[in-house]
Motif scaffolding. Structure first.
Motif, PDB file in Angstrom:
ATOM      1  N   THR A  34       0.553  65.140  76.615  1.00 50.95           N
ATOM      2  CA  THR A  34       1.443  65.448  75.952  1.00 50.95           C
ATOM      3  C   THR A  34       2.601  64.683  75.664  1.00 50.95           C
ATOM      4  OG1 THR A  34       0.769  67.714  76.280  1.00 50.95           O
ATOM      5  CG2 THR A  34       2.761  67.482  75.435  1.00 50.95           C
ATOM      6  N   GLU A  35       3.043  64.421  76.834  1.00 51.31           N
ATOM      7  CA  GLU A  35       4.427  63.713  77.164  1.00 51.31           C
ATOM      8  C   GLU A  35       4.242  62.147  76.565  1.00 51.31           C
ATOM      9  OE1 GLU A  35       5.280  63.316  81.376  1.00 51.31           O
ATOM     10  OE2 GLU A  35       5.968  65.428  81.569  1.00 51.31           O
ATOM     11  N   ASP A  81       0.847  74.953  78.143  1.00 49.74           N
ATOM     12  CA  ASP A  81       2.329  75.167  77.963  1.00 49.74           C
ATOM     13  C   ASP A  81       2.571  75.272  76.494  1.00 49.74           C
ATOM     14  OD1 ASP A  81       4.965  74.222  77.712  1.00 49.74           O
ATOM     15  OD2 ASP A  81       4.556  71.857  78.224  1.00 49.74           O
ATOM     16  N   LYS A  84      -0.663  67.538  80.600  1.00 51.43           N
ATOM     17  CA  LYS A  84       0.883  67.399  80.792  1.00 51.43           C
ATOM     18  C   LYS A  84       1.177  66.168  80.432  1.00 51.43           C
ATOM     19  CE  LYS A  84       4.735  68.903  83.235  1.00 51.43           C
ATOM     20  NZ  LYS A  84       5.574  67.626  83.153  1.00 51.43           N
ATOM     21  N   TYR A 144       3.891  62.572  72.577  1.00 53.67           N
ATOM     22  CA  TYR A 144       5.537  62.938  72.116  1.00 53.67           C
ATOM     23  C   TYR A 144       6.360  61.660  72.147  1.00 53.67           C
ATOM     24  CZ  TYR A 144      10.058  65.120  71.386  1.00 53.67           C
ATOM     25  OH  TYR A 144      11.277  65.583  71.284  1.00 53.67           O
ATOM     26  N   ALA A 203      -0.731  70.288  74.479  1.00 54.65           N
ATOM     27  CA  ALA A 203       0.160  71.246  75.291  1.00 54.65           C
ATOM     28  C   ALA A 203      -0.558  72.637  75.485  1.00 54.65           C
ATOM     29  CB  ALA A 203       1.317  71.369  74.605  1.00 54.65           C
ATOM     30  N   LYS A 259       6.694  74.084  69.713  1.00 54.63           N
ATOM     31  CA  LYS A 259       8.129  73.200  69.595  1.00 54.63           C
ATOM     32  C   LYS A 259       7.284  72.245  68.788  1.00 54.63           C
ATOM     33  CE  LYS A 259      11.235  69.891  71.422  1.00 54.63           C
ATOM     34  NZ  LYS A 259      11.575  69.183  72.679  1.00 54.63           N
ATOM     35  N   TYR A 260       6.291  71.310  69.144  1.00 59.26           N
ATOM     36  CA  TYR A 260       5.788  70.157  68.565  1.00 59.26           C
ATOM     37  C   TYR A 260       4.997  70.566  67.122  1.00 59.26           C
ATOM     38  CZ  TYR A 260       6.900  68.229  73.045  1.00 59.26           C
ATOM     39  OH  TYR A 260       7.448  67.680  74.202  1.00 59.26           O
ATOM     40  N   SER A 300       5.920  74.256  74.648  1.00 59.39           N
ATOM     41  CA  SER A 300       5.940  72.947  74.134  1.00 59.39           C
ATOM     42  C   SER A 300       5.163  72.785  72.795  1.00 59.39           C
ATOM     43  CB  SER A 300       5.242  71.804  75.229  1.00 59.39           C
ATOM     44  OG  SER A 300       6.529  71.642  75.977  1.00 59.39           O
TER      45      SER A 300
END
Length: 417
Positions: A129-130, A157, A126, A133, A152, A163-164, A160
Protein backbone atom coordinates in the motif's frame (compact mmCIF):
# COMPACT_ATOMS: atom_id res chain seq x y z
CA UNK A 1 33.87 51.40 1.16
CA UNK A 2 30.25 50.33 1.22
CA UNK A 3 30.28 49.89 -2.55
CA UNK A 4 33.35 47.62 -2.38
CA UNK A 5 31.79 45.45 0.31
CA UNK A 6 28.62 45.06 -1.77
CA UNK A 7 30.63 44.07 -4.87
CA UNK A 8 32.68 41.59 -2.86
CA UNK A 9 29.49 40.11 -1.44
CA UNK A 10 27.96 39.72 -4.86
CA UNK A 11 31.11 38.01 -6.11
CA UNK A 12 30.95 35.61 -3.16
CA UNK A 13 27.34 34.65 -3.89
CA UNK A 14 28.25 34.10 -7.55
CA UNK A 15 31.13 31.87 -6.54
CA UNK A 16 28.85 29.75 -4.37
CA UNK A 17 26.33 29.43 -7.20
CA UNK A 18 29.08 28.48 -9.65
CA UNK A 19 30.47 25.89 -7.21
CA UNK A 20 27.12 24.31 -6.71
CA UNK A 21 26.45 24.12 -10.43
CA UNK A 22 29.84 22.48 -10.88
CA UNK A 23 29.07 19.79 -8.30
CA UNK A 24 25.61 19.20 -9.80
CA UNK A 25 27.16 18.83 -13.28
CA UNK A 26 29.63 16.31 -11.88
CA UNK A 27 26.72 14.43 -10.30
CA UNK A 28 24.81 14.41 -13.60
CA UNK A 29 27.86 12.99 -15.42
CA UNK A 30 28.24 10.31 -12.75
CA UNK A 31 24.56 9.39 -13.20
CA UNK A 32 25.11 9.05 -16.96
CA UNK A 33 27.96 6.62 -16.13
CA UNK A 34 25.69 4.71 -13.71
CA UNK A 35 27.98 5.68 -10.82
CA UNK A 36 25.13 6.64 -8.53
CA UNK A 37 26.98 6.60 -5.21
CA UNK A 38 29.58 9.00 -6.59
CA UNK A 39 26.74 11.24 -7.79
CA UNK A 40 25.27 11.27 -4.30
CA UNK A 41 28.66 12.29 -2.88
CA UNK A 42 28.88 15.26 -5.25
CA UNK A 43 25.35 16.30 -4.33
CA UNK A 44 26.19 16.00 -0.64
CA UNK A 45 28.98 18.55 -1.16
CA UNK A 46 26.56 20.95 -2.86
CA UNK A 47 23.77 20.58 -0.29
CA UNK A 48 25.02 22.93 2.50
CA UNK A 49 24.84 25.99 0.20
CA UNK A 50 21.51 25.09 -1.44
CA UNK A 51 19.60 27.92 0.22
CA UNK A 52 21.58 30.61 -1.58
CA UNK A 53 20.89 29.64 -5.20
CA UNK A 54 18.03 30.20 -7.65
CA UNK A 55 15.12 27.81 -7.94
CA UNK A 56 16.23 26.47 -11.31
CA UNK A 57 19.56 25.36 -9.82
CA UNK A 58 17.76 23.83 -6.84
CA UNK A 59 15.46 22.00 -9.23
CA UNK A 60 18.45 20.54 -11.07
CA UNK A 61 19.92 19.47 -7.73
CA UNK A 62 16.74 17.63 -6.69
CA UNK A 63 16.31 16.11 -10.15
CA UNK A 64 19.83 14.70 -9.98
CA UNK A 65 19.30 13.53 -6.40
CA UNK A 66 16.12 11.68 -7.40
CA UNK A 67 17.88 9.93 -10.29
CA UNK A 68 20.88 8.99 -8.15
CA UNK A 69 18.70 7.57 -5.38
CA UNK A 70 16.62 5.64 -7.90
CA UNK A 71 19.71 4.21 -9.58
CA UNK A 72 21.42 3.23 -6.33
CA UNK A 73 18.40 1.66 -4.65
CA UNK A 74 15.82 0.22 -7.02
CA UNK A 75 14.99 -2.44 -4.40
CA UNK A 76 15.33 -0.15 -1.36
CA UNK A 77 11.97 1.43 -0.51
CA UNK A 78 13.54 4.16 1.63
CA UNK A 79 15.65 5.31 -1.32
CA UNK A 80 12.71 5.02 -3.72
CA UNK A 81 10.57 7.11 -1.38
CA UNK A 82 13.31 9.72 -1.07
CA UNK A 83 13.67 9.72 -4.86
CA UNK A 84 9.94 10.44 -5.18
CA UNK A 85 10.24 13.32 -2.73
CA UNK A 86 13.23 14.72 -4.65
CA UNK A 87 11.39 14.56 -7.98
CA UNK A 88 8.37 16.29 -6.45
CA UNK A 89 10.59 19.00 -5.01
CA UNK A 90 12.24 19.52 -8.41
CA UNK A 91 8.86 19.83 -10.15
CA UNK A 92 7.59 22.27 -7.52
CA UNK A 93 10.65 24.51 -7.90
CA UNK A 94 10.68 24.41 -11.71
CA UNK A 95 7.64 22.93 -13.52
CA UNK A 96 9.53 23.24 -16.84
CA UNK A 97 11.74 20.35 -15.75
CA UNK A 98 8.83 17.92 -16.21
CA UNK A 99 9.91 16.70 -19.66
CA UNK A 100 13.44 16.05 -18.39
CA UNK A 101 12.07 13.92 -15.55
CA UNK A 102 9.42 12.02 -17.53
CA UNK A 103 11.56 8.92 -18.12
CA UNK A 104 13.11 8.76 -14.59
CA UNK A 105 9.67 9.14 -13.01
CA UNK A 106 8.30 6.30 -15.13
CA UNK A 107 11.28 4.16 -14.09
CA UNK A 108 10.59 5.04 -10.46
CA UNK A 109 6.95 4.08 -10.87
CA UNK A 110 7.91 0.75 -12.44
CA UNK A 111 10.29 0.01 -9.55
CA UNK A 112 7.68 0.87 -6.93
CA UNK A 113 4.90 -1.12 -8.62
CA UNK A 114 7.07 -4.19 -9.23
CA UNK A 115 8.15 -4.13 -5.60
CA UNK A 116 4.54 -3.66 -4.47
CA UNK A 117 3.44 -6.66 -6.53
CA UNK A 118 6.08 -8.80 -4.79
CA UNK A 119 4.86 -7.56 -1.40
CA UNK A 120 1.26 -8.28 -2.35
CA UNK A 121 2.16 -11.82 -3.44
CA UNK A 122 3.87 -12.48 -0.10
CA UNK A 123 0.98 -10.98 1.90
CA UNK A 124 2.83 -7.81 2.94
CA UNK A 125 -0.13 -5.59 2.17
CA UNK A 126 0.93 -2.63 4.33
CA UNK A 127 4.21 -2.06 2.49
CA UNK A 128 2.51 -2.73 -0.86
CA UNK A 129 0.00 0.00 0.00
CA UNK A 130 2.75 2.46 0.95
CA UNK A 131 4.70 1.84 -2.25
CA UNK A 132 1.68 2.28 -4.49
CA UNK A 133 0.69 5.49 -2.70
CA UNK A 134 4.26 6.77 -3.07
CA UNK A 135 3.99 6.06 -6.79
CA UNK A 136 0.81 8.13 -6.93
CA UNK A 137 2.46 11.06 -5.14
CA UNK A 138 5.03 11.41 -7.91
CA UNK A 139 3.02 10.31 -10.97
CA UNK A 140 -0.45 11.57 -9.96
CA UNK A 141 -1.87 8.50 -11.74
CA UNK A 142 -5.12 7.67 -9.87
CA UNK A 143 -4.85 3.98 -10.81
CA UNK A 144 -2.06 3.80 -8.21
CA UNK A 145 -4.60 4.98 -5.62
CA UNK A 146 -7.02 2.24 -6.66
CA UNK A 147 -4.41 -0.49 -6.21
CA UNK A 148 -3.14 1.07 -2.98
CA UNK A 149 -6.70 0.96 -1.63
CA UNK A 150 -7.12 -2.65 -2.75
CA UNK A 151 -4.01 -3.67 -0.81
CA UNK A 152 -5.20 -1.68 2.19
CA UNK A 153 -8.45 -3.68 2.09
CA UNK A 154 -6.49 -6.94 2.00
CA UNK A 155 -4.44 -5.73 4.95
CA UNK A 156 -7.64 -4.69 6.81
CA UNK A 157 -6.45 -1.08 6.95
CA UNK A 158 -9.93 0.21 6.19
CA UNK A 159 -9.25 3.87 6.97
CA UNK A 160 -6.49 4.03 4.37
CA UNK A 161 -8.64 2.09 1.91
CA UNK A 162 -11.49 4.60 2.25
CA UNK A 163 -9.09 7.52 1.92
CA UNK A 164 -7.45 6.21 -1.26
CA UNK A 165 -10.72 5.07 -2.85
CA UNK A 166 -12.20 8.53 -2.25
CA UNK A 167 -9.13 10.23 -3.67
CA UNK A 168 -9.38 8.02 -6.77
CA UNK A 169 -13.05 8.92 -7.23
CA UNK A 170 -12.32 12.62 -6.69
CA UNK A 171 -9.68 12.38 -9.43
CA UNK A 172 -12.31 11.00 -11.80
CA UNK A 173 -10.84 7.50 -11.91
CA UNK A 174 -13.03 4.75 -13.37
CA UNK A 175 -10.44 2.25 -14.61
CA UNK A 176 -11.90 2.39 -18.10
CA UNK A 177 -9.26 2.46 -20.80
CA UNK A 178 -8.99 1.79 -24.49
CA UNK A 179 -7.70 -1.65 -25.39
CA UNK A 180 -6.51 -2.85 -28.78
CA UNK A 181 -7.33 -6.53 -29.15
CA UNK A 182 -7.28 -9.31 -31.72
CA UNK A 183 -8.15 -13.01 -31.76
CA UNK A 184 -5.36 -15.59 -31.69
CA UNK A 185 -6.08 -17.94 -34.63
CA UNK A 186 -4.48 -20.91 -32.87
CA UNK A 187 -6.18 -20.64 -29.47
CA UNK A 188 -9.30 -18.64 -30.35
CA UNK A 189 -8.58 -16.38 -27.36
CA UNK A 190 -8.98 -12.59 -27.57
CA UNK A 191 -5.68 -10.97 -26.57
CA UNK A 192 -4.84 -7.37 -25.66
CA UNK A 193 -1.85 -5.49 -27.10
CA UNK A 194 0.27 -2.63 -25.79
CA UNK A 195 -0.95 -0.23 -28.48
CA UNK A 196 -2.64 -0.10 -31.86
CA UNK A 197 0.59 -0.40 -33.87
CA UNK A 198 1.70 -3.55 -32.05
CA UNK A 199 -1.78 -5.03 -32.57
CA UNK A 200 -1.70 -4.21 -36.28
CA UNK A 201 1.71 -5.82 -36.71
CA UNK A 202 0.40 -8.97 -35.01
CA UNK A 203 -2.56 -9.08 -37.39
CA UNK A 204 -0.29 -8.58 -40.43
CA UNK A 205 1.81 -11.55 -39.27
CA UNK A 206 -1.21 -13.77 -39.92
CA UNK A 207 -1.32 -15.16 -36.37
CA UNK A 208 -4.21 -12.91 -35.31
CA UNK A 209 -7.58 -11.95 -36.79
CA UNK A 210 -10.55 -9.71 -35.93
CA UNK A 211 -8.73 -6.56 -34.78
CA UNK A 212 -10.95 -4.50 -32.51
CA UNK A 213 -10.87 -1.55 -30.16
CA UNK A 214 -12.77 -1.87 -26.90
CA UNK A 215 -13.10 -0.05 -23.59
CA UNK A 216 -12.27 -1.93 -20.40
CA UNK A 217 -14.90 -2.30 -17.71
CA UNK A 218 -15.34 0.49 -15.19
CA UNK A 219 -14.05 -0.11 -11.68
CA UNK A 220 -16.25 2.60 -10.18
CA UNK A 221 -18.92 0.12 -9.16
CA UNK A 222 -16.34 -2.07 -7.44
CA UNK A 223 -14.87 0.94 -5.62
CA UNK A 224 -18.26 2.09 -4.34
CA UNK A 225 -19.18 -1.49 -3.44
CA UNK A 226 -16.00 -1.87 -1.37
CA UNK A 227 -16.51 1.49 0.29
CA UNK A 228 -20.07 0.65 1.30
CA UNK A 229 -19.00 -2.74 2.66
CA UNK A 230 -16.23 -1.07 4.68
CA UNK A 231 -18.74 1.38 6.16
CA UNK A 232 -21.01 -1.55 7.03
CA UNK A 233 -18.06 -3.41 8.57
CA UNK A 234 -17.41 -0.30 10.69
CA UNK A 235 -21.07 -0.17 11.68
CA UNK A 236 -21.72 3.06 9.78
CA UNK A 237 -24.83 2.00 7.85
CA UNK A 238 -25.87 5.63 7.35
CA UNK A 239 -22.76 6.47 5.32
CA UNK A 240 -23.03 3.20 3.41
CA UNK A 241 -26.65 3.86 2.46
CA UNK A 242 -26.01 7.49 1.48
CA UNK A 243 -23.04 6.54 -0.69
CA UNK A 244 -24.94 3.79 -2.48
CA UNK A 245 -27.96 6.04 -3.03
CA UNK A 246 -25.80 8.67 -4.72
CA UNK A 247 -23.99 6.10 -6.82
CA UNK A 248 -27.16 4.36 -8.01
CA UNK A 249 -28.76 7.70 -8.90
CA UNK A 250 -25.77 8.49 -11.13
CA UNK A 251 -25.69 5.05 -12.77
CA UNK A 252 -29.04 3.26 -12.26
CA UNK A 253 -28.26 0.50 -14.79
CA UNK A 254 -24.66 -0.18 -13.74
CA UNK A 255 -24.55 -3.93 -13.11
CA UNK A 256 -21.62 -3.65 -10.67
CA UNK A 257 -23.41 -1.04 -8.59
CA UNK A 258 -26.51 -3.23 -8.54
CA UNK A 259 -24.31 -6.02 -7.21
CA UNK A 260 -22.87 -3.68 -4.58
CA UNK A 261 -26.38 -2.58 -3.59
CA UNK A 262 -27.49 -6.21 -3.31
CA UNK A 263 -24.48 -7.12 -1.16
CA UNK A 264 -25.10 -4.12 1.07
CA UNK A 265 -28.77 -5.05 1.44
CA UNK A 266 -27.82 -8.59 2.43
CA UNK A 267 -25.27 -7.34 4.97
CA UNK A 268 -27.93 -5.08 6.49
CA UNK A 269 -30.42 -7.95 6.69
CA UNK A 270 -32.77 -6.62 3.99
CA UNK A 271 -33.22 -10.00 2.27
CA UNK A 272 -36.30 -8.88 0.36
CA UNK A 273 -34.38 -6.07 -1.37
CA UNK A 274 -31.44 -8.39 -1.89
CA UNK A 275 -33.61 -10.91 -3.75
CA UNK A 276 -35.26 -8.14 -5.79
CA UNK A 277 -31.90 -6.75 -6.90
CA UNK A 278 -30.48 -10.18 -7.72
CA UNK A 279 -33.49 -10.80 -9.95
CA UNK A 280 -32.86 -7.50 -11.74
CA UNK A 281 -29.21 -8.37 -12.26
CA UNK A 282 -30.03 -11.71 -13.87
CA UNK A 283 -32.76 -10.15 -16.02
CA UNK A 284 -30.32 -7.52 -17.30
CA UNK A 285 -28.38 -10.10 -19.34
CA UNK A 286 -29.76 -13.61 -18.80
CA UNK A 287 -27.58 -15.34 -21.42
CA UNK A 288 -24.28 -13.91 -20.25
CA UNK A 289 -22.18 -16.44 -18.29
CA UNK A 290 -20.07 -13.62 -16.83
CA UNK A 291 -23.15 -12.27 -15.02
CA UNK A 292 -23.72 -15.60 -13.27
CA UNK A 293 -20.02 -16.03 -12.54
CA UNK A 294 -19.85 -12.59 -10.88
CA UNK A 295 -23.01 -13.36 -8.92
CA UNK A 296 -21.30 -16.53 -7.76
CA UNK A 297 -18.27 -14.57 -6.56
CA UNK A 298 -20.49 -12.09 -4.72
CA UNK A 299 -22.57 -14.82 -3.08
CA UNK A 300 -19.44 -16.63 -1.92
CA UNK A 301 -18.05 -13.42 -0.43
CA UNK A 302 -21.12 -12.93 1.77
CA UNK A 303 -21.18 -16.60 2.84
CA UNK A 304 -23.96 -17.92 0.61
CA UNK A 305 -22.03 -20.98 -0.53
CA UNK A 306 -24.92 -22.98 -2.02
CA UNK A 307 -26.21 -19.94 -3.92
CA UNK A 308 -22.72 -19.33 -5.26
CA UNK A 309 -22.45 -22.89 -6.53
CA UNK A 310 -25.83 -22.55 -8.30
CA UNK A 311 -24.64 -19.39 -10.07
CA UNK A 312 -21.37 -21.02 -11.11
CA UNK A 313 -23.28 -24.03 -12.45
CA UNK A 314 -25.54 -21.71 -14.45
CA UNK A 315 -22.43 -20.05 -15.88
CA UNK A 316 -21.20 -23.51 -16.90
CA UNK A 317 -24.50 -24.28 -18.62
CA UNK A 318 -23.94 -21.24 -20.81
CA UNK A 319 -20.18 -21.74 -21.15
CA UNK A 320 -19.15 -25.39 -20.45
CA UNK A 321 -15.43 -24.58 -20.82
CA UNK A 322 -15.52 -21.90 -18.08
CA UNK A 323 -12.40 -22.95 -16.18
CA UNK A 324 -12.70 -20.34 -13.41
CA UNK A 325 -16.25 -21.48 -12.62
CA UNK A 326 -15.10 -25.11 -12.45
CA UNK A 327 -12.30 -24.28 -10.03
CA UNK A 328 -14.47 -22.00 -7.86
CA UNK A 329 -17.09 -24.75 -7.48
CA UNK A 330 -14.34 -27.18 -6.44
CA UNK A 331 -12.99 -24.66 -3.91
CA UNK A 332 -16.44 -24.15 -2.37
CA UNK A 333 -17.17 -27.86 -2.17
CA UNK A 334 -13.80 -28.60 -0.59
CA UNK A 335 -14.31 -25.79 1.92
CA UNK A 336 -16.60 -28.12 3.90
CA UNK A 337 -13.72 -30.54 4.44
CA UNK A 338 -11.99 -28.61 7.25
CA UNK A 339 -14.87 -28.89 9.72
CA UNK A 340 -15.13 -32.65 9.08
CA UNK A 341 -11.40 -33.22 9.57
CA UNK A 342 -11.39 -31.12 12.75
CA UNK A 343 -14.19 -33.22 14.23
CA UNK A 344 -12.53 -36.47 13.11
CA UNK A 345 -9.31 -35.46 14.86
CA UNK A 346 -11.18 -34.63 18.08
CA UNK A 347 -12.75 -38.09 18.46
CA UNK A 348 -11.62 -40.72 20.95
CA UNK A 349 -11.50 -44.52 20.64
CA UNK A 350 -14.91 -45.54 21.97
CA UNK A 351 -17.32 -47.56 19.81
CA UNK A 352 -19.51 -44.48 19.36
CA UNK A 353 -16.49 -42.37 18.43
CA UNK A 354 -15.32 -44.94 15.90
CA UNK A 355 -18.79 -45.10 14.36
CA UNK A 356 -18.93 -41.31 14.15
CA UNK A 357 -15.45 -41.28 12.61
CA UNK A 358 -16.58 -43.64 9.84
CA UNK A 359 -19.62 -41.45 9.17
CA UNK A 360 -17.48 -38.33 8.89
CA UNK A 361 -14.96 -40.11 6.68
CA UNK A 362 -17.75 -41.12 4.32
CA UNK A 363 -19.03 -37.54 4.23
CA UNK A 364 -15.54 -36.35 3.36
CA UNK A 365 -15.21 -38.95 0.63
CA UNK A 366 -18.59 -37.86 -0.76
CA UNK A 367 -17.25 -34.30 -0.98
CA UNK A 368 -14.20 -35.58 -2.86
CA UNK A 369 -16.35 -37.61 -5.25
CA UNK A 370 -18.59 -34.60 -5.96
CA UNK A 371 -15.58 -32.37 -6.55
CA UNK A 372 -13.59 -34.65 -8.86
CA UNK A 373 -15.54 -34.01 -12.11
CA UNK A 374 -14.99 -30.25 -11.83
CA UNK A 375 -11.26 -30.55 -11.19
CA UNK A 376 -10.78 -33.24 -13.84
CA UNK A 377 -12.44 -31.02 -16.44
CA UNK A 378 -10.40 -28.03 -15.27
CA UNK A 379 -7.25 -30.11 -15.79
CA UNK A 380 -8.28 -30.89 -19.36
CA UNK A 381 -8.64 -27.15 -19.98
CA UNK A 382 -5.45 -26.25 -18.12
CA UNK A 383 -3.18 -29.35 -18.16
CA UNK A 384 -0.18 -27.55 -16.64
CA UNK A 385 -1.92 -26.13 -13.58
CA UNK A 386 0.18 -27.30 -10.64
CA UNK A 387 -2.51 -26.43 -8.08
CA UNK A 388 -5.17 -28.47 -9.89
CA UNK A 389 -2.76 -31.42 -10.29
CA UNK A 390 -1.73 -31.22 -6.62
CA UNK A 391 -5.35 -31.12 -5.42
CA UNK A 392 -6.32 -34.06 -7.63
CA UNK A 393 -3.31 -36.02 -6.38
CA UNK A 394 -4.38 -35.47 -2.75
CA UNK A 395 -7.99 -36.44 -3.46
CA UNK A 396 -7.01 -39.61 -5.33
CA UNK A 397 -4.76 -40.47 -2.38
CA UNK A 398 -7.59 -40.06 0.12
CA UNK A 399 -9.92 -42.14 -2.07
CA UNK A 400 -7.24 -44.87 -2.34
CA UNK A 401 -7.13 -44.61 -6.14
CA UNK A 402 -3.46 -45.58 -6.35
CA UNK A 403 -3.14 -45.56 -10.15
CA UNK A 404 -4.47 -42.01 -10.56
CA UNK A 405 -2.57 -40.86 -7.46
CA UNK A 406 0.71 -42.05 -9.01
CA UNK A 407 -0.21 -40.46 -12.34
CA UNK A 408 -0.82 -37.07 -10.74
CA UNK A 409 2.27 -37.40 -8.54
CA UNK A 410 4.45 -38.02 -11.60
CA UNK A 411 2.80 -35.14 -13.46
CA UNK A 412 3.34 -32.75 -10.55
CA UNK A 413 7.01 -33.74 -10.28
CA UNK A 414 7.39 -33.10 -13.99
CA UNK A 415 5.76 -29.64 -13.73
CA UNK A 416 7.93 -28.64 -10.77
CA UNK A 417 11.23 -29.46 -12.47
Amino acid sequence: MKTRILITGLAFVSAISFGQKKEIKKAEKAIQSNDYNEALNYLKEAEPMLGSVDNDVKAQYYAARGQALLGSGSSDFTKLKNAAEAFNQALTLDPKIESQLAAPIQNLRAALINSAVQDQTSGQYKTATEKLYTSYLVTKDPSDLYYAASNAVNGKDYESALKYYQMALDAGYTGEKEEFVATNKETGEVESFENENVRNIAVKSGQYIKPEKRVGESKKGEILRNMTLIYIEQGDNEKATALMKTARAENPNDIYLMRADADMSYKMGDISRYNQLMGQIVASDPENPEVYFNLGVGSAEIGQKEEAIKYYQKALELKPEYEAALINIAVLKLSGEDALVEEMNSLGNSRADNQRYDELKQQRNDIYTETLPYLEKALVLQPNSKEVVRTLMNIYGQLADDAKYKEMKAKLESLEK
